[in-house]
Design a protein around this motif. Sequence first.
Motif, PDB file in Angstrom:
ATOM      1  N   GLU A 197      -4.222   7.833  -0.380  1.00 19.29           N
ATOM      2  CA  GLU A 197      -5.203   7.037  -1.113  1.00 19.29           C
ATOM      3  C   GLU A 197      -4.490   6.167  -2.142  1.00 19.29           C
ATOM      4  OE1 GLU A 197      -8.039   8.382  -4.483  1.00 19.29           O
ATOM      5  OE2 GLU A 197      -9.224   8.591  -2.638  1.00 19.29           O
ATOM      6  N   ILE A 198      -4.745   4.859  -2.059  1.00 13.05           N
ATOM      7  CA  ILE A 198      -4.157   3.904  -2.993  1.00 13.05           C
ATOM      8  C   ILE A 198      -5.266   3.357  -3.890  1.00 13.05           C
ATOM      9  CG2 ILE A 198      -2.896   1.732  -3.226  1.00 13.05           C
ATOM     10  CD1 ILE A 198      -1.262   3.999  -2.012  1.00 13.05           C
ATOM     11  N   ARG A 199      -5.037   3.382  -5.205  1.00 11.57           N
ATOM     12  CA  ARG A 199      -6.052   2.934  -6.153  1.00 11.57           C
ATOM     13  C   ARG A 199      -5.598   1.662  -6.868  1.00 11.57           C
ATOM     14  NH1 ARG A 199      -7.106   7.242 -10.344  1.00 11.57           N
ATOM     15  NH2 ARG A 199      -4.843   7.428 -10.248  1.00 11.57           N
ATOM     16  N   THR A 200      -6.560   0.759  -7.091  1.00 12.53           N
ATOM     17  CA  THR A 200      -6.286  -0.501  -7.780  1.00 12.53           C
ATOM     18  C   THR A 200      -7.415  -0.772  -8.756  1.00 12.53           C
ATOM     19  OG1 THR A 200      -5.198  -1.378  -5.810  1.00 12.53           O
ATOM     20  CG2 THR A 200      -5.816  -2.955  -7.500  1.00 12.53           C
ATOM     21  N   PHE A 201      -7.058  -1.186  -9.971  1.00 12.99           N
ATOM     22  CA  PHE A 201      -8.085  -1.487 -10.967  1.00 12.99           C
ATOM     23  C   PHE A 201      -8.131  -2.986 -11.232  1.00 12.99           C
ATOM     24  CE2 PHE A 201      -9.619  -2.258 -15.268  1.00 12.99           C
ATOM     25  CZ  PHE A 201     -10.807  -1.536 -15.247  1.00 12.99           C
ATOM     26  N   GLY A 202      -9.348  -3.522 -11.319  1.00  8.34           N
ATOM     27  CA  GLY A 202      -9.530  -4.925 -11.681  1.00  8.34           C
ATOM     28  C   GLY A 202     -10.520  -5.611 -10.781  1.00  8.34           C
ATOM     29  N   GLY A 203     -10.683  -6.919 -11.001  1.00  9.96           N
ATOM     30  CA  GLY A 203     -11.512  -7.733 -10.131  1.00  9.96           C
ATOM     31  C   GLY A 203     -10.636  -8.397  -9.078  1.00  9.96           C
ATOM     32  N   SER A 234      -3.913  -5.717  -4.637  1.00 11.03           N
ATOM     33  CA  SER A 234      -3.602  -5.459  -3.227  1.00 11.03           C
ATOM     34  C   SER A 234      -4.874  -5.214  -2.422  1.00 11.03           C
ATOM     35  CB  SER A 234      -2.671  -4.254  -3.101  1.00 11.03           C
ATOM     36  OG  SER A 234      -3.283  -3.084  -3.656  1.00 11.03           O
ATOM     37  N   TYR A 235      -5.902  -4.669  -3.081  1.00  9.77           N
ATOM     38  CA  TYR A 235      -7.158  -4.368  -2.383  1.00  9.77           C
ATOM     39  C   TYR A 235      -7.802  -5.657  -1.861  1.00  9.77           C
ATOM     40  CZ  TYR A 235     -11.948  -2.776  -1.565  1.00  9.77           C
ATOM     41  OH  TYR A 235     -13.165  -2.510  -0.985  1.00  9.77           O
ATOM     42  N   TYR A 279     -10.804   0.401  -7.229  1.00  9.93           N
ATOM     43  CA  TYR A 279     -10.984   0.306  -5.785  1.00  9.93           C
ATOM     44  C   TYR A 279     -10.010   1.250  -5.094  1.00  9.93           C
ATOM     45  CZ  TYR A 279     -13.705  -3.889  -6.707  1.00  9.93           C
ATOM     46  OH  TYR A 279     -14.658  -4.768  -7.163  1.00  9.93           O
ATOM     47  N   LYS A 280     -10.498   1.841  -4.005  1.00  7.96           N
ATOM     48  CA  LYS A 280      -9.674   2.796  -3.260  1.00  7.96           C
ATOM     49  C   LYS A 280      -9.515   2.344  -1.814  1.00  7.96           C
ATOM     50  CE  LYS A 280     -11.363   6.721  -6.005  1.00  7.96           C
ATOM     51  NZ  LYS A 280     -12.075   8.037  -5.955  1.00  7.96           N
ATOM     52  N   SER A 281      -8.324   2.524  -1.281  1.00 10.16           N
ATOM     53  CA  SER A 281      -8.071   2.268   0.132  1.00 10.16           C
ATOM     54  C   SER A 281      -7.118   3.338   0.651  1.00 10.16           C
ATOM     55  CB  SER A 281      -7.486   0.870   0.341  1.00 10.16           C
ATOM     56  OG  SER A 281      -6.248   0.748  -0.340  1.00 10.16           O
ATOM     57  N   ILE A 282      -7.102   3.534   1.946  1.00 13.70           N
ATOM     58  CA  ILE A 282      -6.221   4.523   2.570  1.00 13.70           C
ATOM     59  C   ILE A 282      -5.140   3.783   3.341  1.00 13.70           C
ATOM     60  CG2 ILE A 282      -6.086   6.507   4.114  1.00 13.70           C
ATOM     61  CD1 ILE A 282      -7.774   6.994   1.621  1.00 13.70           C
ATOM     62  N   ASN A 283      -3.872   4.055   3.027  1.00 15.34           N
ATOM     63  CA  ASN A 283      -2.800   3.355   3.725  1.00 15.34           C
ATOM     64  C   ASN A 283      -2.526   3.987   5.090  1.00 15.34           C
ATOM     65  OD1 ASN A 283      -1.270   5.653   3.267  1.00 15.34           O
ATOM     66  ND2 ASN A 283       0.101   4.698   1.777  1.00 15.34           N
ATOM     67  N   GLU A 302       0.827  -1.212   0.000  1.00 12.26           N
ATOM     68  CA  GLU A 302       0.000   0.000   0.000  1.00 12.26           C
ATOM     69  C   GLU A 302       0.860   1.261   0.000  1.00 12.26           C
ATOM     70  OE1 GLU A 302      -3.156  -0.484   3.067  1.00 12.26           O
ATOM     71  OE2 GLU A 302      -4.364  -0.913   1.297  1.00 12.26           O
ATOM     72  N   THR A 303       1.812   1.283  -0.924  1.00 10.76           N
ATOM     73  CA  THR A 303       2.659   2.470  -1.092  1.00 10.76           C
ATOM     74  C   THR A 303       2.434   3.133  -2.449  1.00 10.76           C
ATOM     75  OG1 THR A 303       4.430   1.020  -1.900  1.00 10.76           O
ATOM     76  CG2 THR A 303       4.455   1.608   0.442  1.00 10.76           C
ATOM     77  N   GLU A 304       1.992   2.345  -3.439  1.00 10.59           N
ATOM     78  CA  GLU A 304       1.763   2.868  -4.783  1.00 10.59           C
ATOM     79  C   GLU A 304       0.461   2.296  -5.335  1.00 10.59           C
ATOM     80  OE1 GLU A 304       5.445   2.955  -7.332  1.00 10.59           O
ATOM     81  OE2 GLU A 304       6.203   1.672  -5.715  1.00 10.59           O
ATOM     82  N   ASN A 305      -0.015   2.892  -6.429  1.00  7.88           N
ATOM     83  CA  ASN A 305      -1.220   2.404  -7.089  1.00  7.88           C
ATOM     84  C   ASN A 305      -0.928   1.132  -7.875  1.00  7.88           C
ATOM     85  OD1 ASN A 305      -2.715   4.601  -6.175  1.00  7.88           O
ATOM     86  ND2 ASN A 305      -2.099   5.863  -7.910  1.00  7.88           N
ATOM     87  N   ASN A 306      -1.977   0.288  -7.991  1.00 11.75           N
ATOM     88  CA  ASN A 306      -1.918  -0.909  -8.837  1.00 11.75           C
ATOM     89  C   ASN A 306      -0.767  -1.858  -8.506  1.00 11.75           C
ATOM     90  OD1 ASN A 306      -4.221  -0.951 -10.331  1.00 11.75           O
ATOM     91  ND2 ASN A 306      -3.349   0.050 -12.134  1.00 11.75           N
ATOM     92  N   ILE A 307      -0.657  -2.220  -7.237  1.00 14.70           N
ATOM     93  CA  ILE A 307       0.313  -3.233  -6.823  1.00 14.70           C
ATOM     94  C   ILE A 307      -0.410  -4.575  -6.716  1.00 14.70           C
ATOM     95  CG2 ILE A 307       1.783  -4.013  -4.931  1.00 14.70           C
ATOM     96  CD1 ILE A 307       2.579  -1.191  -4.440  1.00 14.70           C
ATOM     97  N   PHE A 308       0.245  -5.627  -7.203  1.00  9.24           N
ATOM     98  CA  PHE A 308      -0.372  -6.953  -7.254  1.00  9.24           C
ATOM     99  C   PHE A 308       0.563  -8.016  -6.684  1.00  9.24           C
ATOM    100  CE2 PHE A 308      -2.651  -4.489 -10.304  1.00  9.24           C
ATOM    101  CZ  PHE A 308      -3.922  -5.042 -10.410  1.00  9.24           C
ATOM    102  N   ALA A 309      -0.024  -9.159  -6.363  1.00  8.39           N
ATOM    103  CA  ALA A 309       0.729 -10.369  -6.056  1.00  8.39           C
ATOM    104  C   ALA A 309       0.405 -11.383  -7.140  1.00  8.39           C
ATOM    105  CB  ALA A 309       0.352 -10.914  -4.691  1.00  8.39           C
ATOM    106  N   SER A 310       1.329 -12.296  -7.407  1.00  6.21           N
ATOM    107  CA  SER A 310       1.091 -13.305  -8.429  1.00  6.21           C
ATOM    108  C   SER A 310       0.872 -14.662  -7.771  1.00  6.21           C
ATOM    109  CB  SER A 310       2.268 -13.390  -9.408  1.00  6.21           C
ATOM    110  OG  SER A 310       3.433 -13.835  -8.741  1.00  6.21           O
ATOM    111  N   MET A 311       0.183 -15.534  -8.490  1.00  4.65           N
ATOM    112  CA  MET A 311      -0.133 -16.862  -7.965  1.00  4.65           C
ATOM    113  C   MET A 311      -0.393 -17.812  -9.114  1.00  4.65           C
ATOM    114  SD  MET A 311      -3.160 -17.964  -5.283  1.00  4.65           S
ATOM    115  CE  MET A 311      -2.438 -17.020  -3.959  1.00  4.65           C
ATOM    116  N   SER A 312      -0.139 -19.109  -8.867  1.00  2.00           N
ATOM    117  CA  SER A 312      -0.463 -20.157  -9.839  1.00  2.00           C
ATOM    118  C   SER A 312      -1.229 -21.260  -9.125  1.00  2.00           C
ATOM    119  CB  SER A 312       0.811 -20.741 -10.466  1.00  2.00           C
ATOM    120  OG  SER A 312       1.491 -19.774 -11.232  1.00  2.00           O
TER     121      SER A 312
END
Length: 363
Positions: free
Chosen positions: A130-136, A155-156, A121-125, A81-91
Amino acid sequence: MTDQQKRLIKKSFENKTGKVPEKIRIGNGFVDDYIFEDHGASDIPINALRVIFNIISIISNEQFRPADRPKQLSLFDEEFETENNIFASMSILNTKISPSGTTKQVIDAYEYLAKFKMRWYKSINSKGREIRTFGGLISTPSYDKRGYTSFLISSYWLKKIMVIPEYNYVLYNLVYKIKNNKHIIFAIWLSKIPEHGTMLKLTTLNRKFGLSYKTANDLCFKFLKQVRANLDQYNNLSFKYRYKADQIFVTPYQTSKLLSSDVLFNADEQLNITYRLGYFRRKYHLSESEMYHFSHQYRNIAQTRDMIEKSYKEFIRRNRLLRIKSSNFRGKEFLGYIQELMIEIYRSTKAGQLFPNGYAVII
Protein backbone atom coordinates in the motif's frame (compact mmCIF):
# COMPACT_ATOMS: atom_id res chain seq x y z
CA MET A 1 9.31 15.21 9.84
CA THR A 2 5.88 13.63 9.54
CA ASP A 3 4.87 11.48 6.55
CA GLN A 4 2.71 14.38 5.41
CA GLN A 5 5.72 16.73 5.35
CA LYS A 6 8.12 14.37 3.55
CA ARG A 7 8.03 14.61 -0.22
CA LEU A 8 10.32 12.64 -2.50
CA ILE A 9 10.68 14.12 -5.99
CA LYS A 10 11.58 11.46 -8.55
CA LYS A 11 11.11 13.19 -11.90
CA SER A 12 10.76 16.59 -13.52
CA PHE A 13 8.53 17.30 -16.51
CA GLU A 14 8.95 20.31 -18.77
CA ASN A 15 7.91 21.49 -22.19
CA LYS A 16 11.31 21.98 -23.80
CA THR A 17 10.06 22.85 -27.28
CA GLY A 18 7.19 25.13 -26.32
CA LYS A 19 4.93 23.30 -28.78
CA VAL A 20 1.49 22.09 -27.74
CA PRO A 21 -0.56 19.27 -29.29
CA GLU A 22 -3.74 19.95 -31.22
CA LYS A 23 -5.56 17.52 -28.93
CA ILE A 24 -4.84 15.84 -25.61
CA ARG A 25 -5.71 12.40 -24.29
CA ILE A 26 -7.64 12.46 -21.01
CA GLY A 27 -7.83 9.11 -19.23
CA ASN A 28 -11.30 7.99 -18.26
CA GLY A 29 -10.08 7.09 -14.77
CA PHE A 30 -8.91 10.66 -14.19
CA VAL A 31 -12.17 12.09 -15.55
CA ASP A 32 -14.31 9.81 -13.37
CA ASP A 33 -12.34 10.30 -10.14
CA TYR A 34 -11.27 13.92 -10.40
CA ILE A 35 -13.85 15.73 -12.53
CA PHE A 36 -16.99 13.58 -12.10
CA GLU A 37 -16.67 12.03 -8.65
CA ASP A 38 -19.98 10.54 -7.44
CA HIS A 39 -21.49 11.19 -10.91
CA GLY A 40 -21.44 14.95 -10.45
CA ALA A 41 -19.15 17.40 -12.25
CA SER A 42 -16.81 19.46 -10.12
CA ASP A 43 -17.19 23.19 -10.76
CA ILE A 44 -13.51 23.65 -11.67
CA PRO A 45 -12.77 27.29 -12.67
CA ILE A 46 -11.65 27.99 -16.24
CA ASN A 47 -8.09 28.95 -15.28
CA ALA A 48 -7.71 25.80 -13.19
CA LEU A 49 -8.91 23.78 -16.21
CA ARG A 50 -6.13 25.45 -18.20
CA VAL A 51 -3.61 24.17 -15.65
CA ILE A 52 -5.01 20.64 -16.01
CA PHE A 53 -4.94 20.79 -19.83
CA ASN A 54 -1.33 22.02 -19.76
CA ILE A 55 -0.27 19.31 -17.31
CA ILE A 56 -1.70 16.67 -19.64
CA SER A 57 -0.14 18.39 -22.66
CA ILE A 58 3.35 18.37 -21.09
CA ILE A 59 3.03 14.73 -19.98
CA SER A 60 1.44 13.60 -23.26
CA ASN A 61 4.63 12.02 -24.64
CA GLU A 62 4.84 9.86 -21.51
CA GLN A 63 1.25 8.59 -21.63
CA PHE A 64 0.64 4.94 -22.44
CA ARG A 65 -1.89 2.12 -22.38
CA PRO A 66 -0.65 -0.66 -20.08
CA ALA A 67 -2.01 -3.34 -22.45
CA ASP A 68 0.31 -1.99 -25.18
CA ARG A 69 3.35 -1.27 -23.00
CA PRO A 70 3.36 -3.49 -19.89
CA LYS A 71 7.08 -2.87 -19.40
CA GLN A 72 6.41 0.86 -19.15
CA LEU A 73 3.90 0.19 -16.36
CA SER A 74 6.52 -1.82 -14.50
CA LEU A 75 9.01 1.05 -14.84
CA PHE A 76 6.42 3.51 -13.53
CA ASP A 77 5.78 1.30 -10.50
CA GLU A 78 9.50 1.04 -9.79
CA GLU A 79 9.95 4.79 -10.00
CA PHE A 80 6.80 6.12 -8.34
CA GLU A 81 5.14 3.35 -6.34
CA THR A 82 7.87 2.12 -4.03
CA GLU A 83 7.53 4.62 -1.16
CA ASN A 84 4.94 6.97 0.32
CA ASN A 85 4.59 10.57 -0.85
CA ILE A 86 6.54 10.43 -4.11
CA PHE A 87 6.02 13.37 -6.47
CA ALA A 88 7.00 14.70 -9.88
CA SER A 89 7.78 18.37 -10.44
CA MET A 90 6.58 20.61 -13.25
CA SER A 91 6.61 24.25 -14.36
CA ILE A 92 4.05 26.03 -16.54
CA LEU A 93 4.34 29.46 -18.13
CA ASN A 94 1.93 31.83 -16.37
CA THR A 95 0.59 33.27 -19.63
CA LYS A 96 -0.66 29.75 -20.46
CA ILE A 97 -3.00 30.07 -17.47
CA SER A 98 -3.86 33.76 -17.78
CA PRO A 99 -3.23 35.00 -21.34
CA SER A 100 -4.00 38.53 -20.12
CA GLY A 101 -1.11 38.27 -17.64
CA THR A 102 -3.25 38.71 -14.53
CA THR A 103 -1.24 37.47 -11.55
CA LYS A 104 -4.32 36.97 -9.35
CA GLN A 105 -5.92 34.63 -11.90
CA VAL A 106 -2.79 32.48 -11.93
CA ILE A 107 -2.53 32.37 -8.14
CA ASP A 108 -6.23 31.60 -7.70
CA ALA A 109 -6.02 28.73 -10.21
CA TYR A 110 -3.13 27.02 -8.41
CA GLU A 111 -4.62 27.64 -4.97
CA TYR A 112 -7.84 25.98 -6.12
CA LEU A 113 -6.05 22.88 -7.45
CA ALA A 114 -3.82 22.62 -4.37
CA LYS A 115 -6.83 22.64 -2.02
CA PHE A 116 -9.32 20.73 -4.20
CA LYS A 117 -9.64 17.11 -3.02
CA MET A 118 -6.70 17.52 -0.64
CA ARG A 119 -6.63 14.27 1.30
CA TRP A 120 -4.76 10.99 1.76
CA TYR A 121 -4.86 8.68 -1.25
CA LYS A 122 -4.00 5.00 -1.26
CA SER A 123 -2.91 2.72 -4.08
CA ILE A 124 -1.50 -0.81 -4.24
CA ASN A 125 1.73 -1.27 -6.17
CA SER A 126 2.70 -4.30 -8.28
CA LYS A 127 4.20 -6.01 -5.21
CA GLY A 128 0.98 -5.65 -3.22
CA ARG A 129 2.28 -2.88 -0.97
CA GLU A 130 0.00 0.00 0.00
CA ILE A 131 1.39 3.36 -1.11
CA ARG A 132 0.01 6.54 0.49
CA THR A 133 0.10 10.08 -0.89
CA PHE A 134 -1.17 13.27 0.70
CA GLY A 135 -2.42 16.32 -1.20
CA GLY A 136 -4.55 17.36 -4.13
CA LEU A 137 -3.66 17.12 -7.80
CA ILE A 138 -0.81 19.58 -7.21
CA SER A 139 1.16 20.59 -4.12
CA THR A 140 3.41 23.47 -3.04
CA PRO A 141 2.91 25.80 -6.02
CA SER A 142 5.69 28.39 -6.23
CA TYR A 143 5.21 31.60 -8.21
CA ASP A 144 8.37 32.36 -10.21
CA LYS A 145 9.35 35.93 -11.16
CA ARG A 146 10.60 34.60 -14.51
CA GLY A 147 7.01 34.04 -15.52
CA TYR A 148 6.56 30.41 -14.50
CA THR A 149 4.79 28.63 -11.66
CA SER A 150 6.39 25.43 -10.36
CA PHE A 151 4.57 22.72 -8.41
CA LEU A 152 4.51 19.04 -7.53
CA ILE A 153 2.16 16.35 -8.81
CA SER A 154 1.42 13.37 -6.58
CA SER A 155 2.18 9.85 -7.83
CA TYR A 156 -1.48 8.95 -7.30
CA TRP A 157 -2.83 11.51 -9.78
CA LEU A 158 0.22 11.29 -12.04
CA LYS A 159 -0.57 7.62 -12.67
CA LYS A 160 -4.18 8.45 -13.60
CA ILE A 161 -2.91 11.01 -16.12
CA MET A 162 -0.04 8.91 -17.53
CA VAL A 163 -1.40 5.35 -17.41
CA ILE A 164 -4.57 5.44 -19.50
CA PRO A 165 -6.18 2.05 -20.24
CA GLU A 166 -9.14 3.97 -21.69
CA TYR A 167 -9.08 7.55 -22.84
CA ASN A 168 -10.73 10.13 -25.10
CA TYR A 169 -9.37 13.05 -27.07
CA VAL A 170 -10.24 16.66 -26.27
CA LEU A 171 -8.96 19.69 -28.18
CA TYR A 172 -6.21 21.50 -26.25
CA ASN A 173 -7.38 24.99 -27.33
CA LEU A 174 -10.86 24.41 -25.95
CA VAL A 175 -9.86 26.07 -22.65
CA TYR A 176 -8.81 29.20 -24.55
CA LYS A 177 -11.66 29.42 -27.07
CA ILE A 178 -14.52 28.77 -24.63
CA LYS A 179 -14.83 30.95 -21.53
CA ASN A 180 -17.54 29.00 -19.68
CA ASN A 181 -16.04 26.22 -17.53
CA LYS A 182 -19.26 24.19 -17.49
CA HIS A 183 -19.25 24.07 -21.29
CA ILE A 184 -15.72 22.62 -21.30
CA ILE A 185 -16.59 20.06 -18.63
CA PHE A 186 -19.65 19.13 -20.69
CA ALA A 187 -17.36 18.64 -23.73
CA ILE A 188 -15.18 16.27 -21.66
CA TRP A 189 -18.27 14.31 -20.61
CA LEU A 190 -19.57 14.30 -24.20
CA SER A 191 -16.36 12.64 -25.39
CA LYS A 192 -17.14 9.67 -23.12
CA ILE A 193 -20.71 8.89 -24.14
CA PRO A 194 -21.44 6.30 -26.88
CA GLU A 195 -21.84 7.30 -30.53
CA HIS A 196 -25.53 6.41 -30.50
CA GLY A 197 -26.08 8.84 -27.64
CA THR A 198 -27.58 8.61 -24.19
CA MET A 199 -30.67 9.60 -22.22
CA LEU A 200 -30.64 11.36 -18.87
CA LYS A 201 -33.43 12.61 -16.69
CA LEU A 202 -33.73 16.29 -15.89
CA THR A 203 -32.76 15.68 -12.26
CA THR A 204 -29.69 13.70 -13.33
CA LEU A 205 -28.42 16.38 -15.71
CA ASN A 206 -29.08 19.09 -13.13
CA ARG A 207 -27.11 17.16 -10.52
CA LYS A 208 -24.29 16.17 -12.88
CA PHE A 209 -23.50 19.73 -13.99
CA GLY A 210 -24.59 21.68 -10.91
CA LEU A 211 -27.66 23.18 -12.57
CA SER A 212 -31.10 24.01 -11.18
CA TYR A 213 -33.51 24.14 -14.12
CA LYS A 214 -37.13 23.30 -13.32
CA THR A 215 -38.10 21.90 -16.72
CA ALA A 216 -36.37 19.94 -19.48
CA ASN A 217 -37.33 22.72 -21.90
CA ASP A 218 -35.50 25.31 -19.77
CA LEU A 219 -32.39 23.13 -19.48
CA CYS A 220 -32.31 22.46 -23.22
CA PHE A 221 -32.80 26.03 -24.37
CA LYS A 222 -31.00 27.88 -21.59
CA PHE A 223 -28.01 25.54 -21.18
CA LEU A 224 -27.64 22.87 -23.87
CA LYS A 225 -28.35 25.31 -26.69
CA GLN A 226 -25.47 27.58 -25.60
CA VAL A 227 -23.14 24.61 -25.06
CA ARG A 228 -23.92 23.26 -28.52
CA ALA A 229 -23.32 26.65 -30.16
CA ASN A 230 -19.86 26.81 -28.55
CA LEU A 231 -18.95 23.23 -29.44
CA ASP A 232 -20.23 23.66 -33.01
CA GLN A 233 -17.85 26.58 -33.38
CA TYR A 234 -14.78 25.49 -31.41
CA ASN A 235 -14.78 21.72 -30.90
CA ASN A 236 -14.43 18.67 -33.13
CA LEU A 237 -17.32 17.03 -31.28
CA SER A 238 -20.77 18.54 -30.74
CA PHE A 239 -24.24 17.09 -30.17
CA LYS A 240 -27.92 17.07 -30.98
CA TYR A 241 -30.49 17.14 -28.22
CA ARG A 242 -34.21 16.70 -27.71
CA TYR A 243 -36.46 16.07 -24.78
CA LYS A 244 -39.65 14.22 -23.94
CA ALA A 245 -41.29 15.02 -20.61
CA ASP A 246 -38.34 14.98 -18.15
CA GLN A 247 -36.13 12.79 -20.37
CA ILE A 248 -33.33 14.50 -22.30
CA PHE A 249 -31.63 12.75 -25.23
CA VAL A 250 -28.07 13.72 -26.21
CA THR A 251 -26.42 12.38 -29.37
CA PRO A 252 -22.83 13.37 -30.28
CA TYR A 253 -21.59 14.07 -33.80
CA GLN A 254 -18.25 15.00 -35.34
CA THR A 255 -18.19 18.61 -36.44
CA SER A 256 -15.01 17.96 -38.44
CA LYS A 257 -16.99 15.66 -40.75
CA LEU A 258 -19.54 18.40 -41.33
CA LEU A 259 -16.81 20.91 -41.98
CA SER A 260 -14.93 18.71 -44.44
CA SER A 261 -18.04 17.98 -46.50
CA ASP A 262 -20.03 21.18 -46.15
CA VAL A 263 -17.73 24.12 -45.55
CA LEU A 264 -15.89 24.23 -48.86
CA PHE A 265 -16.78 27.73 -49.99
CA ASN A 266 -14.76 30.18 -52.02
CA ALA A 267 -14.52 33.87 -51.15
CA ASP A 268 -17.43 34.90 -53.42
CA GLU A 269 -19.75 32.36 -51.86
CA GLN A 270 -18.77 33.49 -48.37
CA LEU A 271 -19.48 37.07 -49.34
CA ASN A 272 -22.91 36.13 -50.72
CA ILE A 273 -23.71 34.30 -47.48
CA THR A 274 -22.68 37.35 -45.45
CA TYR A 275 -24.95 39.60 -47.54
CA ARG A 276 -27.84 37.13 -47.18
CA LEU A 277 -27.48 36.97 -43.40
CA GLY A 278 -27.37 40.76 -43.27
CA TYR A 279 -30.62 40.85 -45.27
CA PHE A 280 -32.37 38.52 -42.79
CA ARG A 281 -31.06 40.50 -39.82
CA ARG A 282 -32.22 43.88 -41.14
CA LYS A 283 -35.57 42.86 -42.66
CA TYR A 284 -36.74 40.79 -39.69
CA HIS A 285 -35.08 42.81 -36.91
CA LEU A 286 -33.05 39.93 -35.54
CA SER A 287 -31.02 40.76 -32.46
CA GLU A 288 -27.39 39.72 -32.02
CA SER A 289 -28.36 36.86 -29.70
CA GLU A 290 -31.07 35.68 -32.14
CA MET A 291 -28.60 35.77 -35.03
CA TYR A 292 -25.88 33.82 -33.18
CA HIS A 293 -27.04 30.24 -33.70
CA PHE A 294 -29.05 30.97 -36.85
CA SER A 295 -26.06 32.53 -38.66
CA HIS A 296 -23.72 29.73 -37.56
CA GLN A 297 -26.06 27.08 -38.96
CA TYR A 298 -26.67 29.04 -42.17
CA ARG A 299 -23.02 29.83 -42.82
CA ASN A 300 -21.36 26.52 -41.94
CA ILE A 301 -23.76 23.71 -42.85
CA ALA A 302 -24.79 23.58 -46.50
CA GLN A 303 -27.74 21.21 -45.97
CA THR A 304 -29.17 23.44 -43.27
CA ARG A 305 -28.68 26.52 -45.43
CA ASP A 306 -30.59 24.86 -48.29
CA MET A 307 -33.38 23.90 -45.90
CA ILE A 308 -33.59 27.46 -44.55
CA GLU A 309 -33.88 28.85 -48.09
CA LYS A 310 -36.62 26.34 -49.02
CA SER A 311 -38.49 27.22 -45.86
CA TYR A 312 -38.07 30.94 -46.48
CA LYS A 313 -39.46 30.54 -50.01
CA GLU A 314 -42.49 28.73 -48.56
CA PHE A 315 -42.76 31.43 -45.88
CA ILE A 316 -43.02 34.14 -48.58
CA ARG A 317 -45.49 32.08 -50.65
CA ARG A 318 -47.89 31.54 -47.75
CA ASN A 319 -47.78 35.15 -46.66
CA ARG A 320 -48.60 36.32 -50.19
CA LEU A 321 -51.58 33.97 -50.33
CA LEU A 322 -52.86 35.46 -47.08
CA ARG A 323 -51.89 38.99 -48.16
CA ILE A 324 -49.68 39.41 -45.11
CA LYS A 325 -46.45 41.40 -45.17
CA SER A 326 -43.59 39.03 -44.34
CA SER A 327 -41.87 41.90 -42.49
CA ASN A 328 -44.69 41.76 -39.92
CA PHE A 329 -42.80 38.80 -38.44
CA ARG A 330 -39.89 39.95 -36.34
CA GLY A 331 -37.15 38.41 -34.24
CA LYS A 332 -38.05 35.15 -32.54
CA GLU A 333 -41.45 35.07 -34.23
CA PHE A 334 -39.79 35.01 -37.66
CA LEU A 335 -37.24 32.35 -36.64
CA GLY A 336 -39.98 30.27 -35.02
CA TYR A 337 -42.05 30.32 -38.23
CA ILE A 338 -39.03 29.32 -40.34
CA GLN A 339 -38.20 26.54 -37.85
CA GLU A 340 -41.77 25.16 -38.12
CA LEU A 341 -41.53 25.14 -41.91
CA MET A 342 -38.13 23.44 -41.78
CA ILE A 343 -39.61 20.67 -39.62
CA GLU A 344 -42.59 20.32 -41.96
CA ILE A 345 -40.42 20.09 -45.09
CA TYR A 346 -37.88 17.78 -43.45
CA ARG A 347 -40.56 15.33 -42.26
CA SER A 348 -41.92 15.09 -45.80
CA THR A 349 -38.61 13.60 -46.95
CA LYS A 350 -37.50 9.94 -46.66
CA ALA A 351 -34.94 10.86 -44.01
CA GLY A 352 -37.65 12.67 -42.05
CA GLN A 353 -39.91 9.62 -42.15
CA LEU A 354 -37.12 7.43 -40.79
CA PHE A 355 -35.78 9.97 -38.27
CA PRO A 356 -38.58 12.47 -37.55
CA ASN A 357 -36.52 14.39 -34.96
CA GLY A 358 -33.39 14.68 -37.11
CA TYR A 359 -34.18 18.19 -38.36
CA ALA A 360 -31.71 21.08 -37.96
CA VAL A 361 -32.34 23.53 -35.11
CA ILE A 362 -31.87 27.25 -35.85
CA ILE A 363 -33.25 28.82 -32.65
